[in-house]
Design a protein around this motif. Structure first.
Motif, mmCIF file in Angstrom:
data_model
loop_
_atom_site.group_PDB
_atom_site.id
_atom_site.type_symbol
_atom_site.label_atom_id
_atom_site.label_comp_id
_atom_site.label_asym_id
_atom_site.label_seq_id
_atom_site.Cartn_x
_atom_site.Cartn_y
_atom_site.Cartn_z
ATOM 1 N N LEU A 35 2.734 -9.822 9.891
ATOM 2 C CA LEU A 35 3.051 -9.443 8.439
ATOM 3 C C LEU A 35 2.154 -9.936 7.402
ATOM 4 O O LEU A 35 1.853 -9.384 6.439
ATOM 5 N N PHE A 36 1.559 -11.310 7.584
ATOM 6 C CA PHE A 36 0.805 -11.822 6.594
ATOM 7 C C PHE A 36 -0.296 -10.944 6.363
ATOM 8 O O PHE A 36 -1.054 -10.405 5.177
ATOM 9 N N PRO A 37 -1.419 -10.497 7.373
ATOM 10 C CA PRO A 37 -2.519 -9.636 7.052
ATOM 11 C C PRO A 37 -1.899 -8.238 6.263
ATOM 12 O O PRO A 37 -2.683 -7.875 5.365
ATOM 13 N N GLY A 38 -0.991 -7.930 6.740
ATOM 14 C CA GLY A 38 -0.402 -6.668 6.074
ATOM 15 C C GLY A 38 0.077 -6.763 4.751
ATOM 16 O O GLY A 38 -0.391 -6.141 3.865
ATOM 17 N N LEU A 39 0.717 -7.858 4.330
ATOM 18 C CA LEU A 39 1.132 -8.141 2.946
ATOM 19 C C LEU A 39 -0.224 -8.316 2.207
ATOM 20 O O LEU A 39 -0.268 -7.911 1.119
ATOM 21 N N PHE A 40 -1.104 -9.203 2.810
ATOM 22 C CA PHE A 40 -2.372 -9.604 1.887
ATOM 23 C C PHE A 40 -3.060 -8.214 1.560
ATOM 24 O O PHE A 40 -3.536 -8.245 0.740
ATOM 25 N N LYS A 41 -3.185 -7.317 2.559
ATOM 26 C CA LYS A 41 -3.893 -6.102 2.437
ATOM 27 C C LYS A 41 -3.125 -5.211 1.456
ATOM 28 O O LYS A 41 -3.827 -4.800 0.397
ATOM 29 N N ALA A 42 -1.875 -5.287 1.372
ATOM 30 C CA ALA A 42 -1.021 -4.385 0.575
ATOM 31 C C ALA A 42 -1.076 -4.699 -0.943
ATOM 32 O O ALA A 42 -1.077 -4.047 -1.702
ATOM 33 N N LEU A 43 -0.805 -6.118 -0.830
ATOM 34 C CA LEU A 43 -0.540 -6.567 -2.368
ATOM 35 C C LEU A 43 -1.809 -6.997 -2.950
ATOM 36 O O LEU A 43 -1.708 -6.840 -4.201
ATOM 37 N N PHE A 44 -2.676 -7.788 -2.247
ATOM 38 C CA PHE A 44 -3.871 -8.181 -3.052
ATOM 39 C C PHE A 44 -5.104 -7.531 -2.610
ATOM 40 O O PHE A 44 -6.329 -7.876 -3.160
ATOM 41 N N ASN A 45 -5.023 -6.438 -1.717
ATOM 42 C CA ASN A 45 -6.198 -6.136 -1.149
ATOM 43 C C ASN A 45 -7.294 -6.723 -0.486
ATOM 44 O O ASN A 45 -8.543 -6.746 -0.936
ATOM 45 N N VAL A 46 -6.890 -7.888 0.332
ATOM 46 C CA VAL A 46 -7.697 -8.753 0.737
ATOM 47 C C VAL A 46 -8.016 -8.112 2.268
ATOM 48 O O VAL A 46 -7.113 -7.517 2.781
ATOM 49 N N ASN A 47 -9.355 -7.977 2.622
ATOM 50 C CA ASN A 47 -9.510 -7.376 3.983
ATOM 51 C C ASN A 47 -8.866 -7.770 5.089
ATOM 52 O O ASN A 47 -8.563 -8.992 5.166
ATOM 53 N N GLU A 48 -8.095 -6.981 5.963
ATOM 54 C CA GLU A 48 -7.124 -7.718 6.909
ATOM 55 C C GLU A 48 -7.805 -8.597 8.126
ATOM 56 O O GLU A 48 -7.485 -9.103 8.637
ATOM 57 N N VAL A 49 -9.089 -8.186 8.191
ATOM 58 C CA VAL A 49 -10.283 -8.682 9.293
ATOM 59 C C VAL A 49 -10.259 -10.248 8.859
ATOM 60 O O VAL A 49 -9.848 -11.287 9.790
ATOM 61 N N ILE A 50 -10.506 -10.391 7.561
ATOM 62 C CA ILE A 50 -10.689 -11.994 7.045
ATOM 63 C C ILE A 50 -9.274 -12.820 7.296
ATOM 64 O O ILE A 50 -9.083 -13.718 7.630
ATOM 65 N N THR A 51 -8.270 -11.955 6.719
ATOM 66 C CA THR A 51 -7.153 -12.635 6.800
ATOM 67 C C THR A 51 -6.449 -12.880 8.223
ATOM 68 O O THR A 51 -5.983 -13.970 8.641
ATOM 69 N N SER A 52 -6.787 -12.044 9.175
ATOM 70 C CA SER A 52 -6.448 -12.252 10.642
ATOM 71 C C SER A 52 -7.177 -13.327 11.158
ATOM 72 O O SER A 52 -6.798 -14.217 11.856
ATOM 73 N N ILE A 53 -8.557 -13.436 10.759
ATOM 74 C CA ILE A 53 -9.341 -14.388 11.320
ATOM 75 C C ILE A 53 -8.759 -15.879 10.941
ATOM 76 O O ILE A 53 -8.599 -16.983 11.662
#
Lengths: 365, 329
Positions: A128-146
């Motif tokens: 959920l975290f990478p998804g939310l970060f991508k959808a809400l703040f447009n943070v690349n999911e690769v970096i959030t996932s790492i």
């Protein structure tokens, strides 16, 4: 005859051919490497790797046992790919799944199916975290996932260290650096074997492979036969166009990552609820989640293909252990990485194959 | 005070690999190629450097000219990093493949290759390469004799390797190259708008190759710097520092000076985590076992929080990750 030729030029067939050719090139590269390192033993090493999975029912059971979590991670990565997301967070989601499963099994003494459902939820939360970060703040999911892979690992280590009932030394073992042996702590939490262990004469055998295959079929139906799956694929192909057509792209990104996380989480649950492996509190991220990436790429993100690619990668890694003492088991990782490298430009290979076939056809005319 | 000096000294030595590798990532991404393979490049650089150090040690050259030997090892690490990064460049630039997937393959290949090669050279089951003890710069290197323990002597000489002053030089060079030369301007243009760059006669493919190769050099040297910092052996791993460096790069907004700040920030948290029990003013989390995990988690959590606030004004190169096709001009 014409029918057959048409089938040969179909995208499914060419992508299958592309996968087979990358596998062959990868194996040849591995053979060349063995030859360069230790020529007299290269043949025996290669034969051991390629046949070990079938030499005994025990090693075949091991192939199936390792294939189940691999398949789940492969499905996870492949599903995210369909929405245009690269889920490099599978190791973290896998770890969280394993964590919740072990916690429920040892601390709360739950039966196996509740533990497995918990594993699914644990993985889903971490997706959920990478998804939310991508959808809400447009943070690349690769970096959030790492980032979340590491956060998850430290969090799990921290909680396990502070819950003595989850650790092996609480249940009469001397190790305090790993979680409890389920056979001692809570036999009900082990995935049922249904007599398969006697059939294969192996403690590795349980029904996890069937659960994984069932999940693969479910994912195939979701991706290919439902509106939801169609929307996900549309978002992956062109986010702007699908948004214009009235698809809520942000909702789909979040949902896709949650489902991908849940799949990896189940993988973690399946592996650690088998009762043969114990989670070791380490300082390195579990590699099995990363192995989901080649599994998904080899299958071209097709859920049904993932069944076979997971079995193949698992078969190779079981074979790799038979190559010792002449070669280290990591040789298998080299072969797999060469295969992914080639898969990276599989599109190019596929185009070449289609072109070659068209040329042949034209030549015949 | 001695603890403080040790912590700072340790921070510097761990900030060096992060700084170098993040700068490498910056060059690659500013030219338009996402370099997720930094972890693998670091492993290859460290592997090559450690084996060359071993060879220098065996031949006696290392013991007589220690810092010259380390300097050669740095060059070898950089060269091997460049060669390894060419695989990424070839897949990403010529074959227009997915850059993250190609990078993942290289990341998986490198540690496995390192293990296999270490086995092959050192014999079966030998998975660790010993780093000779003469690599560290001590007060004796400058003819100062053995210094007493003290703030300044510990700060400077506790963990001092040739890679630290080299990193300062490389940082300045990186800044000048990127922002004060024609080459840097062209490189950045290729990462922002390759079509426009191509239309004024810049060879986009060549510039992207240059970006990835500079990234490979810095990544290889960074891998070596990490092994020097991490201990006396190299065991085919750089402990996720390549991925951490990617975070530092994003944190630093693809700019050398903020990257410098970011690498110190991350290194400080890493070091504080391992020293947390002996630093007097830190909360000790009474009754919590393995509390160092909390400190180890912190840099990642802080990065995520910062990314939320900075993502709106993120200066990521616009064309990164998109293969350049002349036909789209």
């Amino acid at each position: 005859m014409k029918n057959l030729r048409e089938k040969c030029a179909s995208p499914a067939f060419t992508s299958f051919l592309a996968s087979i050719s990358t596998i062959i090139i990868g194996l040849l590269f591995g053979y060349a490497l063995l030859f360069a390192l230790n020529a007299p033993n290269a043949n025996t090493g290669m034969v051991a790797m390629l046949t070990n999975g079938f030499t005994s029912s025990n090693s075949f059971a091991k192939v199936l046992y390792q294939a189940a979590p691999l398949m789940m991670c492969g499905l996870s990565v492949g599903f995210a790919f369909k929405t245009g997301l690269f889920n490099i967070g599978a190791p973290g989601q896998y770890t969280m799944g394993a964590f919740v499963a072990i916690l429920l099994a040892t601390q709360f003494q739950m039966p196996w199916w509740i533990c497995l459902l918990g594993a699914m939820v644990g993985g889903a939360v971490w997706g959920l975290f990478p998804g939310l970060f991508k959808a809400l703040f447009n943070v690349n999911e690769v970096i959030t996932s790492i980032m979340f892979n590491w956060i998850g690992m430290y969090l799990v280590n921290l909680i396990f260290a502070n819950m003595p009932k989850t650790l092996a030394n609480y249940w009469g073992s001397t190790n305090s650096d790993r979680t409890a042996d389920l056979a001692k702590a809570n036999p009900d939490a082990m995935i049922p074997k249904l007599g398969l262990d006697q059939l294969f004469d192996s403690t590795y055998m349980n029904i996890s492979i069937f659960i994984a295959i069932a999940m693969a079929i479910v994912m195939y139906i979701v991706v290919n036969k439902t509106t939801f799956g169609y929307e996900l694929k549309a978002c992956g192909l062109n986010k702007n166009a699908s948004q214009y057509a009235g698809i809520n792209a942000n909702r789909n990104i979040v949902l896709s990552m949650v489902i991908a996380g849940a799949l990896s989480g189940i993988g973690g649950g399946l592996y650690y609820l088998a009762g043969t492996g114990q989670y070791v509190l380490e300082k390195a991220i579990l590699a099995r989640g990363f192995d989901g990436i080649p599994v998904a790429l080899l299958a071209n993100s097709n859920p049904i293909g993932t069944i076979f690619s997971a079995l193949f990668v698992s078969y190779l890694s079981v074979g790799g252990s038979a190559m010792q003492p002449h070669f280290s088991t990591e040789t298998v990782n080299i072969i797999v990485s060469v295969i992914i490298y080639l898969a990276a430009f599989s599109l190019l290979m596929r185009n070449m194959l289609t072109k070659a076939m068209k040329k042949k056809e034209e030549g015949k005319k | 005070m001695i603890t403080l000096a040790n912590v700072l000294s340790c921070t510097i030595v761990f900030a060096v690999p992060l700084l170098l590798v993040a700068l490498g990532g910056m060059f690659s991404e500013r030219s338009g190629v996402i370099n997720i393979a930094l972890e693998g490049i670091m492993v290859i650089g460290a592997l090559a450097a450690c084996f060359s150090l071993k060879a220098f040690d065996a031949s006696g050259f290392g013991a007589t000219n220690p810092q010259l030997a380390v300097f050669f090892a740095v060059l070898i690490a950089g060269a091997c990093g460049v060669i390894y990064s060419l695989f990424l460049a070839f897949a990403a630039i010529n074959l227009k493949a997915d850059q993250t997937i190609g990078g993942t393959a290289l990341n998986q290949f490198a540690p496995a290759f390192a293990v296999v090669i270490t086995w092959a050279i050192q014999g079966q089951g030998q998975t660790q390469i010993q780093i000779p003890s003469w690599v560290r710069i001590t007060s004796n290197t400058f003819g100062l004799g053995d210094l007493e323990q003290g703030f300044w002597s510990n700060l400077i000489f506790k963990y001092f390797y040739l890679t630290t002053p080299l990193a300062v030089v490389l940082l300045i060079l990186a800044y000048v190259l990127m922002f004060r030369t024609k080459f840097g301007l062209r490189l950045r243009a290729c990462g922002e708008h390759p079509q426009a760059a191509d239309s004024v006669g810049i060879n986009v493919y060549a510039m992207r190759y240059a970006g990835v190769m500079i990234g490979g050099f810095l990544g290889g040297v960074g891998g070596f710097a990490y092994t020097l910092a991490a201990g006396s052996t190299f065991a085919s791993s750089v402990g996720g520092y390549g991925f951490l460096a990617l975070a530092v790069m994003i944190f630093g907004n693809w700019n050398p000076w903020t990257i410098l700040g970011g690498s110190f920030f991350f290194a400080l948290f890493k070091v504080v985590a391992s020293y947390s029990s002996i630093i007097p003013f830190l909360p000790t989390f009474e009754g919590v076992k393995s509390a160092s995990n909390i400190y180890q988690m912190l840099p990642y959590i802080v990065t995520m929080i910062l990314l939320i606030f900075t993502s709106k004004k993120s200066r990521a190169p616009k064309a990164e990750g998109i293969p350049y096709d002349k036909g789209t001009r």
